[in-house]
Design a protein around this motif. Sequence first.
Motif, PDB file in Angstrom:
ATOM      1  N   GLN A 270      15.832  48.535  19.261  1.00 40.42           N
ATOM      2  CA  GLN A 270      17.314  48.016  19.100  1.00 40.42           C
ATOM      3  C   GLN A 270      17.328  46.596  19.802  1.00 40.42           C
ATOM      4  O   GLN A 270      17.972  45.532  19.213  1.00 40.42           O
ATOM      5  N   ILE A 271      16.893  46.282  20.932  1.00 46.10           N
ATOM      6  CA  ILE A 271      16.756  45.250  21.733  1.00 46.10           C
ATOM      7  C   ILE A 271      15.933  44.182  21.053  1.00 46.10           C
ATOM      8  O   ILE A 271      16.673  43.036  20.856  1.00 46.10           O
ATOM      9  N   GLU A 272      14.973  44.441  20.529  1.00 49.72           N
ATOM     10  CA  GLU A 272      13.995  43.749  19.825  1.00 49.72           C
ATOM     11  C   GLU A 272      14.731  42.982  18.353  1.00 49.72           C
ATOM     12  O   GLU A 272      14.473  41.842  18.117  1.00 49.72           O
ATOM     13  N   ILE A 273      15.362  44.052  17.780  1.00 52.99           N
ATOM     14  CA  ILE A 273      16.136  43.949  16.577  1.00 52.99           C
ATOM     15  C   ILE A 273      17.042  42.719  16.581  1.00 52.99           C
ATOM     16  O   ILE A 273      17.221  41.785  16.035  1.00 52.99           O
ATOM     17  N   MET A 274      18.083  42.842  17.834  1.00 58.16           N
ATOM     18  CA  MET A 274      19.202  42.040  18.105  1.00 58.16           C
ATOM     19  C   MET A 274      18.675  40.929  18.520  1.00 58.16           C
ATOM     20  O   MET A 274      19.250  39.687  18.482  1.00 58.16           O
ATOM     21  N   ALA A 275      17.456  40.557  19.131  1.00 55.86           N
ATOM     22  CA  ALA A 275      16.856  39.384  19.717  1.00 55.86           C
ATOM     23  C   ALA A 275      16.385  38.728  18.432  1.00 55.86           C
ATOM     24  O   ALA A 275      16.521  37.406  18.229  1.00 55.86           O
ATOM     25  N   LYS A 276      15.601  39.218  17.385  1.00 51.39           N
ATOM     26  CA  LYS A 276      15.260  38.693  16.198  1.00 51.39           C
ATOM     27  C   LYS A 276      16.351  38.007  15.538  1.00 51.39           C
ATOM     28  O   LYS A 276      16.190  37.189  14.956  1.00 51.39           O
ATOM     29  N   LEU A 277      17.462  39.032  15.374  1.00 48.50           N
ATOM     30  CA  LEU A 277      18.858  38.475  14.622  1.00 48.50           C
ATOM     31  C   LEU A 277      19.458  37.517  15.357  1.00 48.50           C
ATOM     32  O   LEU A 277      20.456  37.037  14.717  1.00 48.50           O
ATOM     33  N   LYS A 278      19.228  37.335  16.588  1.00 47.41           N
ATOM     34  CA  LYS A 278      20.074  36.652  17.511  1.00 47.41           C
ATOM     35  C   LYS A 278      21.633  36.966  17.320  1.00 47.41           C
ATOM     36  O   LYS A 278      22.295  36.388  17.174  1.00 47.41           O
ATOM     37  N   THR A 279      21.660  38.520  17.520  1.00 47.08           N
ATOM     38  CA  THR A 279      22.998  39.003  17.525  1.00 47.08           C
ATOM     39  C   THR A 279      23.897  38.287  18.414  1.00 47.08           C
ATOM     40  O   THR A 279      25.169  38.038  18.072  1.00 47.08           O
ATOM     41  N   PHE A 280      23.596  38.058  19.560  1.00 44.79           N
ATOM     42  CA  PHE A 280      24.213  37.352  20.595  1.00 44.79           C
ATOM     43  C   PHE A 280      23.870  36.080  20.862  1.00 44.79           C
ATOM     44  O   PHE A 280      23.684  35.296  22.127  1.00 44.79           O
ATOM     45  N   GLY A 281      23.327  35.325  19.805  1.00 45.11           N
ATOM     46  CA  GLY A 281      22.758  33.818  20.174  1.00 45.11           C
ATOM     47  C   GLY A 281      21.504  33.942  20.885  1.00 45.11           C
ATOM     48  O   GLY A 281      20.567  34.670  20.585  1.00 45.11           O
ATOM     49  N   SER A 282      21.251  32.920  21.448  1.00 47.39           N
ATOM     50  CA  SER A 282      20.141  32.556  22.275  1.00 47.39           C
ATOM     51  C   SER A 282      20.048  33.026  23.639  1.00 47.39           C
ATOM     52  O   SER A 282      19.188  33.337  24.322  1.00 47.39           O
ATOM     53  N   ALA A 283      21.359  33.659  23.972  1.00 47.47           N
ATOM     54  CA  ALA A 283      21.629  34.280  25.299  1.00 47.47           C
ATOM     55  C   ALA A 283      20.697  35.575  25.445  1.00 47.47           C
ATOM     56  O   ALA A 283      20.611  36.444  24.483  1.00 47.47           O
ATOM     57  N   PRO A 284      19.934  35.702  26.603  1.00 47.69           N
ATOM     58  CA  PRO A 284      19.197  36.990  26.662  1.00 47.69           C
ATOM     59  C   PRO A 284      19.928  38.043  27.047  1.00 47.69           C
ATOM     60  O   PRO A 284      21.205  38.015  27.581  1.00 47.69           O
ATOM     61  N   LEU A 285      19.547  39.252  26.926  1.00 48.47           N
ATOM     62  CA  LEU A 285      20.263  40.617  27.138  1.00 48.47           C
ATOM     63  C   LEU A 285      20.320  40.571  28.817  1.00 48.47           C
ATOM     64  O   LEU A 285      19.139  40.829  29.313  1.00 48.47           O
ATOM     65  N   LEU A 286      21.554  40.655  29.541  1.00 44.74           N
ATOM     66  CA  LEU A 286      21.422  40.744  30.896  1.00 44.74           C
ATOM     67  C   LEU A 286      21.206  42.196  31.449  1.00 44.74           C
ATOM     68  O   LEU A 286      21.115  43.112  30.595  1.00 44.74           O
ATOM     69  N   SER A 287      20.575  42.231  32.740  1.00 43.78           N
ATOM     70  CA  SER A 287      20.197  43.333  33.434  1.00 43.78           C
ATOM     71  C   SER A 287      21.670  44.319  33.308  1.00 43.78           C
ATOM     72  O   SER A 287      22.719  43.639  33.493  1.00 43.78           O
ATOM     73  N   PRO A 288      21.475  45.670  33.358  1.00 48.47           N
ATOM     74  CA  PRO A 288      22.920  46.344  33.444  1.00 48.47           C
ATOM     75  C   PRO A 288      23.683  45.885  34.959  1.00 48.47           C
ATOM     76  O   PRO A 288      24.606  45.635  34.929  1.00 48.47           O
ATOM     77  N   GLU A 289      23.008  45.830  35.954  1.00 46.50           N
ATOM     78  CA  GLU A 289      23.560  44.949  37.277  1.00 46.50           C
ATOM     79  C   GLU A 289      24.161  44.127  36.982  1.00 46.50           C
ATOM     80  O   GLU A 289      25.479  43.957  37.571  1.00 46.50           O
ATOM     81  N   ASP A 290      23.724  42.988  36.512  1.00 47.78           N
ATOM     82  CA  ASP A 290      23.938  41.718  36.232  1.00 47.78           C
ATOM     83  C   ASP A 290      25.229  41.775  35.378  1.00 47.78           C
ATOM     84  O   ASP A 290      26.420  41.080  35.390  1.00 47.78           O
ATOM     85  N   TYR A 291      25.054  42.438  34.250  1.00 45.14           N
ATOM     86  CA  TYR A 291      26.081  42.461  33.286  1.00 45.14           C
ATOM     87  C   TYR A 291      27.287  42.698  33.660  1.00 45.14           C
ATOM     88  O   TYR A 291      28.582  42.314  33.577  1.00 45.14           O
ATOM     89  N   PHE A 292      27.520  44.139  34.369  1.00 46.95           N
ATOM     90  CA  PHE A 292      28.442  44.788  34.837  1.00 46.95           C
ATOM     91  C   PHE A 292      29.246  43.951  35.819  1.00 46.95           C
ATOM     92  O   PHE A 292      30.297  44.090  36.198  1.00 46.95           O
ATOM     93  N   ALA A 293      28.381  43.479  36.934  1.00 47.19           N
ATOM     94  CA  ALA A 293      28.612  42.708  38.164  1.00 47.19           C
ATOM     95  C   ALA A 293      29.774  41.472  37.584  1.00 47.19           C
ATOM     96  O   ALA A 293      30.523  41.170  38.224  1.00 47.19           O
TER      97      ALA A 293
END
Length: 212
Positions: A178-201
């Motif tokens: 799913q992460i690979e598909i979202m990256a390919k489709l640029k679901t969140f633009g060019s922003a990388p998927l953050l680590s869980p700790e970073d995202y929730f912090a």
Amino acid sequence: MTQRRARSKEAIQQRYNDILIRTRKLFLKKDYSDITLASIAKDLNISRPSLYNYFTSKEELFLALLKQEYLICNKTLKKIFTGKLPTETFCQELIQVFYQQPLFIKLLSLHTIALEDKCGYDVMSQFKEDTLPFFKTQFHIIRQQFPEATEENCWIFLQRLTTLSQTFYQYANIPKDQIEIMAKLKTFGSAPLLSPEDYFARILVDFASHLE
């Protein structure tokens, strides 16, 4: 192999602990729906009726496991948060405390209402009373971190954190495909998927902006 019954108080307590230890190991490997009281009883070489002497339902068993995790986390919070920290550091360390307990965040992802419906009012009431110290500790460290904030806003921060914690496990376990598909489709633009700790912090830092 002959099934054995626990008789002494020590044996009864040991059997209780054995059930929780085995369930802990199973839940770290399997989904909640794949675990049954029958499978746990078989693994421990006890009968299902014997297991029912300790837990009347799977939901009650998992609540006992969740209670243990709450109390473990409560001790960790008291040990780590002994004074005011920079806001970002505070939020990062608070999130890390949760992620240091993988079983805890997985248990928090279970549908609480479903557990309540199966366990009934008395069991849930006792569970909430037993885990209340965890929430009081969290409130204390929030007040300690944000001394200028109103009491109401500190409670709101805690409410948001509690709701957020129920999604910690899902975010950390997004399937790789799913992460690979979202990256390919640029679901969140060019922003990388953050680590869980970073995202929730980062989310907590945003929550904290209302307290400073």
